[in-house]
Design a protein around this motif. Sequence first.
Motif, PDB file in Angstrom:
ATOM      1  N   TYR A   1       0.477  -1.054  -0.220  1.00 10.05           N
ATOM      2  CA  TYR A   1      -0.105   0.491   0.206  1.00 10.05           C
ATOM      3  C   TYR A   1       1.044   1.091   0.082  1.00 10.05           C
TER       4      TYR A   1
ATOM      5  N   SER B   1       1.951  -6.098   3.525  1.00 14.69           N
ATOM      6  CA  SER B   1       1.215  -7.440   4.588  1.00 14.69           C
ATOM      7  C   SER B   1       1.526  -8.437   3.408  1.00 14.69           C
TER       8      SER B   1
ATOM      9  N   SER C   1      -0.856 -10.506   2.929  1.00 15.41           N
ATOM     10  CA  SER C   1      -2.266 -10.512   1.468  1.00 15.41           C
ATOM     11  C   SER C   1      -3.327  -9.538   2.158  1.00 15.41           C
ATOM     12  N   ALA C   2      -3.931  -9.421   1.212  1.00 13.55           N
ATOM     13  CA  ALA C   2      -4.968  -8.637   1.750  1.00 13.55           C
ATOM     14  C   ALA C   2      -5.912  -9.480   2.013  1.00 13.55           C
TER      15      ALA C   2
ATOM     16  N   THR D   1      -5.099  -9.550   7.368  1.00 14.36           N
ATOM     17  CA  THR D   1      -3.658 -10.122   8.316  1.00 14.36           C
ATOM     18  C   THR D   1      -3.358  -8.597   8.722  1.00 14.36           C
ATOM     19  N   GLU D   2      -2.058  -8.844   8.975  1.00 13.96           N
ATOM     20  CA  GLU D   2      -1.671  -6.924   9.443  1.00 13.96           C
ATOM     21  C   GLU D   2      -0.631  -6.503   8.401  1.00 13.96           C
ATOM     22  N   ALA D   3      -1.144  -5.222   8.729  1.00  9.42           N
ATOM     23  CA  ALA D   3      -0.160  -4.254   7.700  1.00  9.42           C
ATOM     24  C   ALA D   3       0.598  -3.971   8.456  1.00  9.42           C
TER      25      ALA D   3
END
Lengths: 114, 116
Positions: free
Chosen positions: A33, A95, A97-98, A101-103
Motif C-alpha cells: 500500500y 502485508s 495478503s489482503a 492479516t496485519e499490515a
Amino acid sequence: EAGVVQSPRYKIIEKKQPVAFWCNPISGHNTLYWYRQNLGQGPELLIRYENEEAVDDSQLPKDRFSAERLKGVDSTLKIQPAELGDSAVYLCASSLSAGPTEAFFGQGTRLTVV
Amino acid sequence: DAKTTQPPSMDCAEGRAANLPCNHSTISGNEYVYWYRQIHSQGPQYIIHGLKNNETNEMASLIITEDRKSSTLILPHATLRDTAVYYCIVRPPGRNYGGSQGNLIFGKGTKLSVKP
C-alpha cells in the motif's frame, strides 16, 4: 528481520520539480500500500498492489502521480510535477495478503514542497 | 470513506486501563475490526483485530459487542508510551479480492493522552 524500509526519510523540493519515493516491503509480502498523510489527518490510501498488479488506484491523482511495483517486490511512487499541496508524509505498508492479516508500515517520507 | 466513529480525544491516567470506543453500526458480516495506533512521527502500528469473538494479545484486548455494531479497545495498564492516535478500522477479509475490498481505510482516530 527488517521491517518496511522507505527512503528518503525527508525530502524538500521546489514546486514543479519531480520527486520519487522508494519502498522495500517485508520479504514475502504480496500486498503493498501507498498512503499519504496530511498533518492532523489519518493516512489516505493512494494505491494498493497485489504482487505487481495495481488492484486499486482509484484514489491516485493520475495527472501527476504514478507508481510501479516491478517484479512484485520494491515499489516507487512518483510525483511530477509537485505542487505545494503535495506536502505530506508518504507511507508505505505491506502485508502477506489482503486477507485478515496485519499490515506493517514504514517510517514514511516527509515531503515538503516550497 | 471510513465506516467507523471514534471520539477525537481521550485522556487516561498512567497505570489505569484505557478504554477506547468505536462505533461501526454499518459493519457487514464478513468485515473484521482492526485497531492500529500511530505514535508521533512514526508509521501506524498494528495492535489487534477480530471478527466476532473478543481477542487478547500482549498489547491489548478487543471487545466486540454481540451485534458487532461497536467495539472497545482496552489497554489494561496504560503507560506514557501509549500516548498516540488510535485508529479503529472495519475491513472485509479481502482475500484474493480486487478493487477496494482489501483496502485498509483510516479515519481520524482518537488521540489518547496518557498523563502521569
